[in-house]
Write a protein that holds these residues in place. Structure first.
Motif, PDB file in Angstrom:
ATOM      1  N   MET A  17       0.822  -1.203   0.000  1.00  0.00           N
ATOM      2  CA  MET A  17       0.000   0.000   0.000  1.00  0.00           C
ATOM      3  C   MET A  17       0.862   1.262   0.000  1.00  0.00           C
ATOM      4  N   LEU A  18       1.986   1.233   0.735  1.00  0.00           N
ATOM      5  CA  LEU A  18       2.869   2.400   0.727  1.00  0.00           C
ATOM      6  C   LEU A  18       3.423   2.651  -0.678  1.00  0.00           C
ATOM      7  N   ARG A  19       3.768   1.584  -1.371  1.00  0.00           N
ATOM      8  CA  ARG A  19       4.254   1.739  -2.751  1.00  0.00           C
ATOM      9  C   ARG A  19       3.151   2.306  -3.647  1.00  0.00           C
ATOM     10  N   HIS A  20       1.922   1.836  -3.409  1.00  0.00           N
ATOM     11  CA  HIS A  20       0.792   2.320  -4.199  1.00  0.00           C
ATOM     12  C   HIS A  20       0.542   3.801  -3.934  1.00  0.00           C
ATOM     13  N   TYR A  21       0.613   4.214  -2.663  1.00  0.00           N
ATOM     14  CA  TYR A  21       0.409   5.617  -2.316  1.00  0.00           C
ATOM     15  C   TYR A  21       1.506   6.483  -2.926  1.00  0.00           C
ATOM     16  N   ASP A  22       2.708   5.933  -3.039  1.00  0.00           N
ATOM     17  CA  ASP A  22       3.822   6.661  -3.653  1.00  0.00           C
ATOM     18  C   ASP A  22       3.540   6.886  -5.133  1.00  0.00           C
ATOM     19  N   VAL A  23       3.096   5.836  -5.826  1.00  0.00           N
ATOM     20  CA  VAL A  23       2.816   5.933  -7.263  1.00  0.00           C
ATOM     21  C   VAL A  23       1.727   6.974  -7.530  1.00  0.00           C
ATOM     22  N   LEU A  24       0.724   7.023  -6.639  1.00  0.00           N
ATOM     23  CA  LEU A  24      -0.390   7.969  -6.803  1.00  0.00           C
ATOM     24  C   LEU A  24      -0.045   9.374  -6.328  1.00  0.00           C
ATOM     25  N   GLY A  25       1.101   9.523  -5.692  1.00  0.00           N
ATOM     26  CA  GLY A  25       1.509  10.830  -5.206  1.00  0.00           C
ATOM     27  C   GLY A  25       0.838  11.231  -3.908  1.00  0.00           C
ATOM     28  N   LEU A  26       0.229  10.270  -3.216  1.00  0.00           N
ATOM     29  CA  LEU A  26      -0.446  10.576  -1.956  1.00  0.00           C
ATOM     30  C   LEU A  26       0.525  10.651  -0.788  1.00  0.00           C
ATOM     31  N   LEU A  27       1.562   9.839  -0.839  1.00  0.00           N
ATOM     32  CA  LEU A  27       2.541   9.827   0.247  1.00  0.00           C
ATOM     33  C   LEU A  27       3.894   9.442  -0.347  1.00  0.00           C
ATOM     34  N   ARG A  28       4.683  10.453  -0.702  1.00  0.00           N
ATOM     35  CA  ARG A  28       6.004  10.219  -1.278  1.00  0.00           C
ATOM     36  C   ARG A  28       7.007   9.883  -0.182  1.00  0.00           C
ATOM     37  N   PRO A  29       7.972   9.013  -0.444  1.00  0.00           N
ATOM     38  CA  PRO A  29       9.035   8.773   0.538  1.00  0.00           C
ATOM     39  C   PRO A  29       9.825  10.052   0.774  1.00  0.00           C
ATOM     40  N   ALA A  30      10.392  10.162   1.964  1.00  0.00           N
ATOM     41  CA  ALA A  30      11.238  11.326   2.253  1.00  0.00           C
ATOM     42  C   ALA A  30      12.507  11.275   1.405  1.00  0.00           C
ATOM     43  N   ARG A  31      12.962  10.065   1.103  1.00  0.00           N
ATOM     44  CA  ARG A  31      14.163   9.913   0.279  1.00  0.00           C
ATOM     45  C   ARG A  31      14.117   8.575  -0.442  1.00  0.00           C
ATOM     46  N   VAL A  32      14.612   8.540  -1.649  1.00  0.00           N
ATOM     47  CA  VAL A  32      14.738   7.302  -2.411  1.00  0.00           C
ATOM     48  C   VAL A  32      16.204   7.154  -2.812  1.00  0.00           C
ATOM     49  N   ASP A  33      16.806   6.036  -2.449  1.00  0.00           N
ATOM     50  CA  ASP A  33      18.210   5.792  -2.803  1.00  0.00           C
ATOM     51  C   ASP A  33      18.309   5.675  -4.323  1.00  0.00           C
ATOM     52  N   ARG A  34      19.133   6.533  -4.932  1.00  0.00           N
ATOM     53  CA  ARG A  34      19.185   6.571  -6.393  1.00  0.00           C
ATOM     54  C   ARG A  34      19.891   5.372  -6.999  1.00  0.00           C
ATOM     55  N   PHE A  35      20.608   4.618  -6.159  1.00  0.00           N
ATOM     56  CA  PHE A  35      21.280   3.417  -6.674  1.00  0.00           C
ATOM     57  C   PHE A  35      20.422   2.158  -6.489  1.00  0.00           C
ATOM     58  N   THR A  36      19.820   2.020  -5.315  1.00  0.00           N
ATOM     59  CA  THR A  36      19.057   0.803  -5.019  1.00  0.00           C
ATOM     60  C   THR A  36      17.550   0.970  -5.239  1.00  0.00           C
ATOM     61  N   GLY A  37      17.072   2.207  -5.232  1.00  0.00           N
ATOM     62  CA  GLY A  37      15.635   2.442  -5.349  1.00  0.00           C
ATOM     63  C   GLY A  37      14.886   2.255  -4.036  1.00  0.00           C
ATOM     64  N   TYR A  38      15.612   1.985  -2.957  1.00  0.00           N
ATOM     65  CA  TYR A  38      14.955   1.783  -1.669  1.00  0.00           C
ATOM     66  C   TYR A  38      14.305   3.085  -1.209  1.00  0.00           C
ATOM     67  N   ARG A  39      13.115   2.944  -0.633  1.00  0.00           N
ATOM     68  CA  ARG A  39      12.363   4.092  -0.132  1.00  0.00           C
ATOM     69  C   ARG A  39      12.616   4.255   1.367  1.00  0.00           C
ATOM     70  N   TYR A  40      12.739   5.496   1.812  1.00  0.00           N
ATOM     71  CA  TYR A  40      12.932   5.795   3.223  1.00  0.00           C
ATOM     72  C   TYR A  40      11.926   6.879   3.648  1.00  0.00           C
ATOM     73  N   TYR A  41      11.419   6.725   4.851  1.00  0.00           N
ATOM     74  CA  TYR A  41      10.390   7.634   5.360  1.00  0.00           C
ATOM     75  C   TYR A  41      10.829   8.241   6.690  1.00  0.00           C
ATOM     76  N   GLU A  42      10.211   9.374   7.040  1.00  0.00           N
ATOM     77  CA  GLU A  42      10.490  10.046   8.302  1.00  0.00           C
ATOM     78  C   GLU A  42       9.272   9.983   9.222  1.00  0.00           C
ATOM     79  N   ALA A  43       9.519  10.071  10.541  1.00  0.00           N
ATOM     80  CA  ALA A  43       8.434   9.996  11.516  1.00  0.00           C
ATOM     81  C   ALA A  43       7.414  11.104  11.308  1.00  0.00           C
ATOM     82  N   GLU A  44       7.848  12.266  10.818  1.00  0.00           N
ATOM     83  CA  GLU A  44       6.932  13.381  10.633  1.00  0.00           C
ATOM     84  C   GLU A  44       5.932  13.130   9.498  1.00  0.00           C
TER      85      GLU A  44
END
Length: 272
Positions: A17-44
């Motif tokens: 669901m988090l990936r789906h929300y990212d694709v829809l632009g509802l909840l973007r990760p705070a950072r995405v590793d440009r080499f691995t594509g891993y998504r990272y989020y912040e508590a805020e």
């Protein structure tokens, strides 16, 4: 920062669901590793996720959720929306439960089709004077009758107690079809005093020379079975019913409902 798995655990949602929300632009990760594509989020970001889920549970589409989130709905407004939705869901559940009860009642009636009618006794019934309150129900369904007669009896008993009267016999209820539905009469036998006025009606039910009577055991949720058995007996035995029955609550309202006893009485005559 949290990995997508850690953030999913904190937010009580799935990684998918988090990936789906990212694709829809509802909840973007705070950072995405440009080499691995891993998504990272912040508590805020958790408050936005909480609002997203809450709005979705309100029944909004994800497109509508996005529009509301962009308007930056405050906690107080969101609480109000959630309280309203909770009330709507509670009403829906209550309606569904009532519908389920009606279905179960009909199933019980169908299951008893073809069974021998319950033991019926023909007897005379003496006249009785009642303290009574009445009101109109929308129909004869058990839930509609119950929602009217229960408050009537509560109110009536409080008035009887306030008048300093005592009960002298079982409560008696009866019903009359009217244009608006069913007139529900809730009565009790008490030591009424001559010449005294009360804040309830005083009603004299006439004696019945011949009444077909049947004992119903349990609460009134299942009383339809007893009524239909009585009607079958009246017809099969060559009698004609009056169409108006009395319910005499011989033992009702205390202890195990399975032990409650109500006598149903209907005046009958011999069919010509």
């Amino acid at each position: 920062m949290f990995t997508i798995g850690e953030f999913a655990r904190l937010g009580r949602v799935s990684v998918r669901m988090l990936r789906h929300y990212d694709v829809l632009g509802l909840l973007r990760p705070a950072r995405v590793d440009r080499f691995t594509g891993y998504r990272y989020y912040e508590a805020e970001q958790l408050p936005r996720l909480n609002r997203l889920i809450a709005l979705k549970d309100l029944g909004l589409s994800l497109r509508q959720v996005g529009e509301v989130l962009e308007e930056k709905v405050g906690p107080e407004h969101l609480h109000g929306m959630l309280r309203l939705r909770r009330a709507q869901l509670e009403a829906q559940v209550a309606d569904d439960m009532a519908r389920l009860a009606r279905v179960e009642a009909r199933l019980r009636l169908i299951e008893t089709e073809g069974a021998m009618p319950a033991d019926v006794v023909i007897k005379s019934v003496p006249a009785v004077r009642l303290a009574e309150l009445s009101a109109t129900a929308d129909g004869f369904e058990s839930d509609k009758i119950g929602s009217v007669i229960q408050p009537l009896y509560k109110d009536l008993c409080e008035r009887v107690e306030a008048a300093g009267l005592v009960f002298t016999g079982p409560a008696i209820a009866y019903y009359e079809p009217v244009a608006e539905g069913v007139r529900v009469h809730a009565g009790v036998q008490v030591n009424l005093e001559k010449g005294r006025t009360y804040d309830f009606e005083v009603v004299d039910l006439p004696a019945v020379e011949q009444a077909a009577t049947v004992i119903h055991q349990g609460n009134m949720d299942h009383v339809d079975v007893s009524y239909q058995h009585l009607a079958r007996w009246i017809e099969d035995s060559g009698h004609r019913g009056s169409g108006v029955a009395r319910e005499v609550y011989l033992q009702y309202g205390e202890g195990d409902p399975a032990t409650w006893i109500t006598e149903i009485q209907e005046a009958v005559t011999r069919a010509v």
